[in-house]
Design a protein around this motif. Sequence first.
Motif, PDB file in Angstrom:
ATOM      1  N   THR A 100       4.575   0.189   1.120  1.00  0.00           N
ATOM      2  CA  THR A 100       4.950  -0.666   2.241  1.00  0.00           C
ATOM      3  C   THR A 100       3.855  -1.675   2.578  1.00  0.00           C
ATOM      4  O   THR A 100       2.670  -1.422   2.306  1.00  0.00           O
ATOM      5  CB  THR A 100       5.244   0.177   3.511  1.00  0.00           C
ATOM      6  OG1 THR A 100       5.558  -0.707   4.588  1.00  0.00           O
ATOM      7  CG2 THR A 100       4.058   1.035   3.892  1.00  0.00           C
ATOM      8  N   ASP A 101       4.248  -2.767   3.200  1.00  0.00           N
ATOM      9  CA  ASP A 101       3.291  -3.750   3.693  1.00  0.00           C
ATOM     10  C   ASP A 101       3.351  -3.826   5.211  1.00  0.00           C
ATOM     11  O   ASP A 101       2.792  -4.751   5.811  1.00  0.00           O
ATOM     12  CB  ASP A 101       3.599  -5.141   3.110  1.00  0.00           C
ATOM     13  CG  ASP A 101       3.357  -5.182   1.610  1.00  0.00           C
ATOM     14  OD1 ASP A 101       2.349  -4.593   1.173  1.00  0.00           O
ATOM     15  OD2 ASP A 101       4.172  -5.769   0.875  1.00  0.00           O
ATOM     16  N   ALA A 102       4.032  -2.871   5.823  1.00  0.00           N
ATOM     17  CA  ALA A 102       4.163  -2.867   7.284  1.00  0.00           C
ATOM     18  C   ALA A 102       2.778  -2.826   7.923  1.00  0.00           C
ATOM     19  O   ALA A 102       1.912  -2.068   7.502  1.00  0.00           O
ATOM     20  CB  ALA A 102       4.982  -1.665   7.726  1.00  0.00           C
ATOM     21  N   GLY A 103       2.575  -3.641   8.962  1.00  0.00           N
ATOM     22  CA  GLY A 103       1.271  -3.708   9.612  1.00  0.00           C
ATOM     23  C   GLY A 103       1.167  -2.819  10.839  1.00  0.00           C
ATOM     24  O   GLY A 103       0.082  -2.460  11.268  1.00  0.00           O
ATOM     25  N   THR A 104       2.328  -2.478  11.406  1.00  0.00           N
ATOM     26  CA  THR A 104       2.335  -1.624  12.600  1.00  0.00           C
ATOM     27  C   THR A 104       3.414  -0.542  12.438  1.00  0.00           C
ATOM     28  O   THR A 104       4.263  -0.620  11.548  1.00  0.00           O
ATOM     29  CB  THR A 104       2.701  -2.422  13.877  1.00  0.00           C
ATOM     30  OG1 THR A 104       4.035  -2.931  13.722  1.00  0.00           O
ATOM     31  CG2 THR A 104       1.747  -3.578  14.111  1.00  0.00           C
ATOM     32  N   ARG A 121      -4.636   0.445   7.631  1.00  0.00           N
ATOM     33  CA  ARG A 121      -5.574   1.314   6.905  1.00  0.00           C
ATOM     34  C   ARG A 121      -5.160   2.780   6.975  1.00  0.00           C
ATOM     35  O   ARG A 121      -5.951   3.670   6.653  1.00  0.00           O
ATOM     36  CB  ARG A 121      -6.980   1.175   7.482  1.00  0.00           C
ATOM     37  CG  ARG A 121      -7.608  -0.166   7.163  1.00  0.00           C
ATOM     38  CD  ARG A 121      -9.118  -0.117   7.358  1.00  0.00           C
ATOM     39  NE  ARG A 121      -9.695  -1.436   7.131  1.00  0.00           N
ATOM     40  CZ  ARG A 121      -9.791  -2.374   8.074  1.00  0.00           C
ATOM     41  NH1 ARG A 121      -9.368  -2.138   9.290  1.00  0.00           N
ATOM     42  NH2 ARG A 121     -10.305  -3.552   7.795  1.00  0.00           N
ATOM     43  N   ALA A 122      -3.946   3.042   7.403  1.00  0.00           N
ATOM     44  CA  ALA A 122      -3.499   4.428   7.590  1.00  0.00           C
ATOM     45  C   ALA A 122      -3.205   5.114   6.258  1.00  0.00           C
ATOM     46  O   ALA A 122      -2.812   4.473   5.292  1.00  0.00           O
ATOM     47  CB  ALA A 122      -2.255   4.452   8.467  1.00  0.00           C
ATOM     48  N   ARG A 123      -3.424   6.429   6.245  1.00  0.00           N
ATOM     49  CA  ARG A 123      -3.038   7.222   5.077  1.00  0.00           C
ATOM     50  C   ARG A 123      -1.692   7.908   5.338  1.00  0.00           C
ATOM     51  O   ARG A 123      -0.890   8.076   4.451  1.00  0.00           O
ATOM     52  CB  ARG A 123      -4.094   8.296   4.775  1.00  0.00           C
ATOM     53  CG  ARG A 123      -5.334   7.769   4.066  1.00  0.00           C
ATOM     54  CD  ARG A 123      -6.395   8.836   3.939  1.00  0.00           C
ATOM     55  NE  ARG A 123      -6.940   9.192   5.251  1.00  0.00           N
ATOM     56  CZ  ARG A 123      -6.733  10.359   5.852  1.00  0.00           C
ATOM     57  NH1 ARG A 123      -6.037  11.294   5.273  1.00  0.00           N
ATOM     58  NH2 ARG A 123      -7.229  10.590   7.043  1.00  0.00           N
ATOM     59  N   GLU A 124      -1.507   8.321   6.618  1.00  0.00           N
ATOM     60  CA  GLU A 124      -0.303   9.091   6.942  1.00  0.00           C
ATOM     61  C   GLU A 124       0.249   8.689   8.303  1.00  0.00           C
ATOM     62  O   GLU A 124      -0.502   8.575   9.270  1.00  0.00           O
ATOM     63  CB  GLU A 124      -0.666  10.582   6.948  1.00  0.00           C
ATOM     64  CG  GLU A 124       0.488  11.508   7.228  1.00  0.00           C
ATOM     65  CD  GLU A 124       0.098  12.973   7.061  1.00  0.00           C
ATOM     66  OE1 GLU A 124       0.044  13.437   5.904  1.00  0.00           O
ATOM     67  OE2 GLU A 124      -0.169  13.645   8.078  1.00  0.00           O
ATOM     68  N   MET A 126       0.838  -1.206   0.000  1.00  0.00           N
ATOM     69  CA  MET A 126       0.000   0.000   0.000  1.00  0.00           C
ATOM     70  C   MET A 126       0.871   1.253   0.000  1.00  0.00           C
ATOM     71  O   MET A 126       2.008   1.237   0.444  1.00  0.00           O
ATOM     72  CB  MET A 126      -0.893  -0.002   1.250  1.00  0.00           C
ATOM     73  CG  MET A 126      -0.086   0.076   2.541  1.00  0.00           C
ATOM     74  SD  MET A 126      -1.098   0.421   3.960  1.00  0.00           S
ATOM     75  CE  MET A 126       0.157   0.585   5.240  1.00  0.00           C
ATOM     76  N   LYS A 127       0.250   2.351  -0.470  1.00  0.00           N
ATOM     77  CA  LYS A 127       0.956   3.631  -0.482  1.00  0.00           C
ATOM     78  C   LYS A 127       0.715   4.341   0.847  1.00  0.00           C
ATOM     79  O   LYS A 127      -0.405   4.360   1.352  1.00  0.00           O
ATOM     80  CB  LYS A 127       0.376   4.498  -1.610  1.00  0.00           C
ATOM     81  CG  LYS A 127       1.225   4.509  -2.862  1.00  0.00           C
ATOM     82  CD  LYS A 127       0.782   5.635  -3.759  1.00  0.00           C
ATOM     83  CE  LYS A 127       1.640   5.805  -4.986  1.00  0.00           C
ATOM     84  NZ  LYS A 127       2.453   4.697  -5.403  1.00  0.00           N
ATOM     85  N   LEU A 128       1.786   4.892   1.396  1.00  0.00           N
ATOM     86  CA  LEU A 128       1.673   5.541   2.696  1.00  0.00           C
ATOM     87  C   LEU A 128       2.487   6.840   2.696  1.00  0.00           C
ATOM     88  O   LEU A 128       3.634   6.858   2.253  1.00  0.00           O
ATOM     89  CB  LEU A 128       2.222   4.587   3.768  1.00  0.00           C
ATOM     90  CG  LEU A 128       2.080   4.994   5.218  1.00  0.00           C
ATOM     91  CD1 LEU A 128       0.615   5.025   5.646  1.00  0.00           C
ATOM     92  CD2 LEU A 128       2.854   4.016   6.109  1.00  0.00           C
TER      93      LEU A 128
END
Lengths: 148, 83
Positions: free
Chosen positions: B24-28, B70-73, B1-3
């Motif tokens: 990134t695919d980071a979950g936390t 689900r974060a954008r930023e 996902m784009k972050l």
Amino acid sequence: MDPVRVQEAPFDMGAELNAFATTVGGAGAVVSFSGITRDVASGDLQAMEIEHYAGMTEKALERIRAEAMARFGLTDAMILHRYGRLAPGDPIMMVATASRHRADAFAGAEFLMDYLKSRAPFWKKEVTRSGAEWVAARDEDEDALSRW
Amino acid sequence: MKLDIRYFAWLRERLGTGHETVETDAGTVAELIEELRGRDEGYAHAFSDTGAIRAAVDEDLVEFDADISRAREVAFFPPMTGG
């Protein structure tokens, strides 16, 4: 007037306090606190640069204000905080609270300040003749939150 | 996902940028920090002392175990010095 303002422009704390005090219906007490750009120990502060996280700052301040209003039953509360380049002696920020009796207004103002210190995304940098340095957060400021 | 990632104060200065968009695919938050550290020496150095770093997800202060799927930023910065 918006009860939470984040601005680069200077402000007149007397005028702000008067404007606040004239709009607080039903209050019997108004308390205010103003933060002033303090010189460094060596006395050669040239400027204080304040950076902030636009967007998060307003959200954080609005949340802190709402919490203070609810906890202390305040009639009203305002927060004004500057960012950008400030000169020694310039007002940095102010809070004002209003309540029916003084104890809540005093406590509310202290609560606002304690939370603003370490929960509002501002960072200060002191610029002196020998260079510029970020102001380190103080443990006491974090500890101060535990009393609430 | 784009972050979107934002950096403030000395972290911004050390990294030489205040904003970047990553894939990134980071979950936390902690996983994202690990990923950034692995990029190069500059990032590894900037993120070497995580006790001196705070994080926000979509403009809310969080702990490093916060979910960012689900974060954008995400923002990183030193302890705040307002008032």
